[in-house]
Design a protein around this motif. Structure first.
Motif, PDB file in Angstrom:
ATOM      1  N   GLU A 118       0.831  -1.201   0.000  1.00  0.00           N
ATOM      2  CA  GLU A 118       0.000   0.000   0.000  1.00  0.00           C
ATOM      3  C   GLU A 118       0.860   1.243   0.000  1.00  0.00           C
ATOM      4  OE1 GLU A 118      -2.940   0.007   3.087  1.00  0.00           O
ATOM      5  OE2 GLU A 118      -3.743  -1.908   2.471  1.00  0.00           O
ATOM      6  N   LEU A 119       1.960   1.265   0.779  1.00  0.00           N
ATOM      7  CA  LEU A 119       2.859   2.408   0.827  1.00  0.00           C
ATOM      8  C   LEU A 119       3.545   2.611  -0.512  1.00  0.00           C
ATOM      9  CD1 LEU A 119       4.542   2.085   4.329  1.00  0.00           C
ATOM     10  CD2 LEU A 119       2.902   3.801   3.603  1.00  0.00           C
ATOM     11  N   SER A 120       3.959   1.544  -1.118  1.00  0.00           N
ATOM     12  CA  SER A 120       4.639   1.693  -2.404  1.00  0.00           C
ATOM     13  C   SER A 120       3.667   2.186  -3.471  1.00  0.00           C
ATOM     14  CB  SER A 120       5.306   0.381  -2.823  1.00  0.00           C
ATOM     15  OG  SER A 120       4.322  -0.612  -3.029  1.00  0.00           O
ATOM     16  N   VAL A 121       2.410   1.780  -3.366  1.00  0.00           N
ATOM     17  CA  VAL A 121       1.406   2.254  -4.310  1.00  0.00           C
ATOM     18  C   VAL A 121       1.133   3.736  -4.087  1.00  0.00           C
ATOM     19  CG1 VAL A 121      -1.013   2.040  -4.972  1.00  0.00           C
ATOM     20  CG2 VAL A 121       0.358  -0.006  -4.623  1.00  0.00           C
ATOM     21  N   GLU A 122       1.104   4.160  -2.802  1.00  0.00           N
ATOM     22  CA  GLU A 122       0.856   5.576  -2.509  1.00  0.00           C
ATOM     23  C   GLU A 122       2.052   6.431  -2.883  1.00  0.00           C
ATOM     24  OE1 GLU A 122      -0.257   5.874   1.571  1.00  0.00           O
ATOM     25  OE2 GLU A 122      -2.154   4.862   1.262  1.00  0.00           O
ATOM     26  N   GLU A 123       3.279   5.932  -2.707  1.00  0.00           N
ATOM     27  CA  GLU A 123       4.472   6.687  -3.020  1.00  0.00           C
ATOM     28  C   GLU A 123       4.705   6.743  -4.525  1.00  0.00           C
ATOM     29  OE1 GLU A 123       7.675   4.985  -0.853  1.00  0.00           O
ATOM     30  OE2 GLU A 123       6.821   5.516   1.082  1.00  0.00           O
ATOM     31  N   ALA A 124       4.225   5.793  -5.245  1.00  0.00           N
ATOM     32  CA  ALA A 124       4.457   5.727  -6.683  1.00  0.00           C
ATOM     33  C   ALA A 124       3.897   6.945  -7.418  1.00  0.00           C
ATOM     34  CB  ALA A 124       3.882   4.439  -7.242  1.00  0.00           C
ATOM     35  N   PRO A 125       2.668   7.388  -7.149  1.00  0.00           N
ATOM     36  CA  PRO A 125       2.174   8.559  -7.873  1.00  0.00           C
ATOM     37  C   PRO A 125       2.977   9.810  -7.544  1.00  0.00           C
ATOM     38  CG  PRO A 125       0.335   7.401  -6.879  1.00  0.00           C
ATOM     39  CD  PRO A 125       1.596   6.753  -6.399  1.00  0.00           C
ATOM     40  N   SER A 126       3.399   9.983  -6.284  1.00  0.00           N
ATOM     41  CA  SER A 126       4.143  11.186  -5.934  1.00  0.00           C
ATOM     42  C   SER A 126       5.509  11.178  -6.605  1.00  0.00           C
ATOM     43  CB  SER A 126       4.267  11.348  -4.421  1.00  0.00           C
ATOM     44  OG  SER A 126       5.005  10.274  -3.880  1.00  0.00           O
ATOM     45  N   LYS A 127       6.137  10.005  -6.710  1.00  0.00           N
ATOM     46  CA  LYS A 127       7.422   9.924  -7.386  1.00  0.00           C
ATOM     47  C   LYS A 127       7.266  10.216  -8.874  1.00  0.00           C
ATOM     48  CE  LYS A 127       9.960   6.839  -4.356  1.00  0.00           C
ATOM     49  NZ  LYS A 127      10.616   5.543  -4.228  1.00  0.00           N
ATOM     50  N   THR A 128       6.236   9.719  -9.472  1.00  0.00           N
ATOM     51  CA  THR A 128       6.033   9.984 -10.894  1.00  0.00           C
ATOM     52  C   THR A 128       5.698  11.448 -11.120  1.00  0.00           C
ATOM     53  OG1 THR A 128       3.727   9.323 -10.737  1.00  0.00           O
ATOM     54  CG2 THR A 128       5.296   7.649 -11.446  1.00  0.00           C
ATOM     55  N   LEU A 129       5.002  12.088 -10.200  1.00  0.00           N
ATOM     56  CA  LEU A 129       4.668  13.498 -10.317  1.00  0.00           C
ATOM     57  C   LEU A 129       5.919  14.352 -10.209  1.00  0.00           C
ATOM     58  CD1 LEU A 129       2.431  15.635 -10.528  1.00  0.00           C
ATOM     59  CD2 LEU A 129       2.313  15.618  -8.040  1.00  0.00           C
ATOM     60  N   VAL A 130       6.775  14.029  -9.243  1.00  0.00           N
ATOM     61  CA  VAL A 130       8.027  14.764  -9.071  1.00  0.00           C
ATOM     62  C   VAL A 130       8.925  14.538 -10.281  1.00  0.00           C
ATOM     63  CG1 VAL A 130      10.129  14.916  -7.672  1.00  0.00           C
ATOM     64  CG2 VAL A 130       7.904  14.725  -6.559  1.00  0.00           C
ATOM     65  N   GLN A 131       8.975  13.308 -10.737  1.00  0.00           N
ATOM     66  CA  GLN A 131       9.822  12.996 -11.888  1.00  0.00           C
ATOM     67  C   GLN A 131       9.320  13.716 -13.142  1.00  0.00           C
ATOM     68  OE1 GLN A 131      12.694  11.300 -11.793  1.00  0.00           O
ATOM     69  NE2 GLN A 131      12.967  11.822 -13.952  1.00  0.00           N
ATOM     70  N   SER A 132       8.001  13.765 -13.340  1.00  0.00           N
ATOM     71  CA  SER A 132       7.462  14.436 -14.529  1.00  0.00           C
ATOM     72  C   SER A 132       7.706  15.937 -14.455  1.00  0.00           C
ATOM     73  CB  SER A 132       5.987  14.124 -14.709  1.00  0.00           C
ATOM     74  OG  SER A 132       5.241  14.653 -13.624  1.00  0.00           O
ATOM     75  N   ALA A 133       7.678  16.523 -13.252  1.00  0.00           N
ATOM     76  CA  ALA A 133       7.977  17.949 -13.103  1.00  0.00           C
ATOM     77  C   ALA A 133       9.437  18.221 -13.427  1.00  0.00           C
ATOM     78  CB  ALA A 133       7.641  18.411 -11.690  1.00  0.00           C
ATOM     79  N   LYS A 134      10.325  17.318 -12.968  1.00  0.00           N
ATOM     80  CA  LYS A 134      11.755  17.479 -13.272  1.00  0.00           C
ATOM     81  C   LYS A 134      11.996  17.358 -14.763  1.00  0.00           C
ATOM     82  CE  LYS A 134      13.865  15.861  -8.980  1.00  0.00           C
ATOM     83  NZ  LYS A 134      14.686  14.801  -8.374  1.00  0.00           N
ATOM     84  N   ASP A 135      11.334  16.401 -15.378  1.00  0.00           N
ATOM     85  CA  ASP A 135      11.494  16.224 -16.820  1.00  0.00           C
ATOM     86  C   ASP A 135      11.004  17.453 -17.584  1.00  0.00           C
ATOM     87  OD1 ASP A 135      12.520  13.726 -16.390  1.00  0.00           O
ATOM     88  OD2 ASP A 135      10.617  12.661 -16.777  1.00  0.00           O
ATOM     89  N   PHE A 136       9.904  17.999 -17.135  1.00  0.00           N
ATOM     90  CA  PHE A 136       9.346  19.193 -17.789  1.00  0.00           C
ATOM     91  C   PHE A 136      10.314  20.366 -17.695  1.00  0.00           C
ATOM     92  CE2 PHE A 136       6.912  23.169 -17.409  1.00  0.00           C
ATOM     93  CZ  PHE A 136       6.340  23.205 -18.673  1.00  0.00           C
TER      94      PHE A 136
END
Length: 152
Positions: free
Chosen positions: A7-25
């Motif tokens: 459950e924690l890894s599922v909850e952390e996954a969207p935040s990591k992808t959001l941070v990563q997509s912001a960095k990529d942008f």
């Protein structure tokens, strides 16, 4: 426990992808600027902004000229309307005076017609009176002639 980690890894996954997509942008946005000189970029920006400002200035000048033309046309139209209003008022005053004159003439004509009717009635009455006197004289003459013939 394994369920909690999932459950924690599922909850952390969207935040990591959001941070990563912001960095990529951000890296995608800044990548064209990395190899250029900042001074050159400032000069290009200043040149483009100067061009835009000159265009805006020309547009503002054209709008100002159009505004002056419209104001002049409005002034002419207002003057024409005032002239037409004045002419209409003069015409209305002339019509009022003419109506007053015609009413006076109508009243005078009505009085004249009324007097003529009275005179005609008086004329007819006078004619009837004269005819009565004439008839009386003729009858009186006939009576006198008859009496004179009777005594002769």
């Amino acid at each position: 426990m394994s369920e909690e980690k999932k459950e924690l890894s599922v909850e952390e996954a969207p935040s990591k992808t959001l941070v990563q997509s912001a960095k990529d942008f951000m890296s995608g946005v800044l990548s064209p600027l990395k190899g250029k000189d900042v001074g050159q970029l400032v000069e290009e920006f200043t040149a483009e902004m100067t061009l835009v400002a000159e265009g805006l200035s020309e547009d503002q000048q054209k709008l100002s000229e159009e505004n002056e033309k419209l104001a002049a046309q409005q002034t002419l139209m207002e003057q024409n309307l005032l002239d037409q209003l004045h002419d209409a008022q003069v015409t209305m005053d002339e019509m009022r005076s003419e109506i007053t004159t015609l009413r006076g003439r109508l009243d005078k004509a009505e009085k004249s017609i009324g007097e003529k009717k009275i005179k005609k009635v008086e004329g007819f009455t006078g004619l009837l009176r004269q005819a009565t006197w004439l008839a009386g004289i003729l009858v009186g003459g006939w009576i006198l002639v008859t009496i004179i013939k009777f005594f002769q």
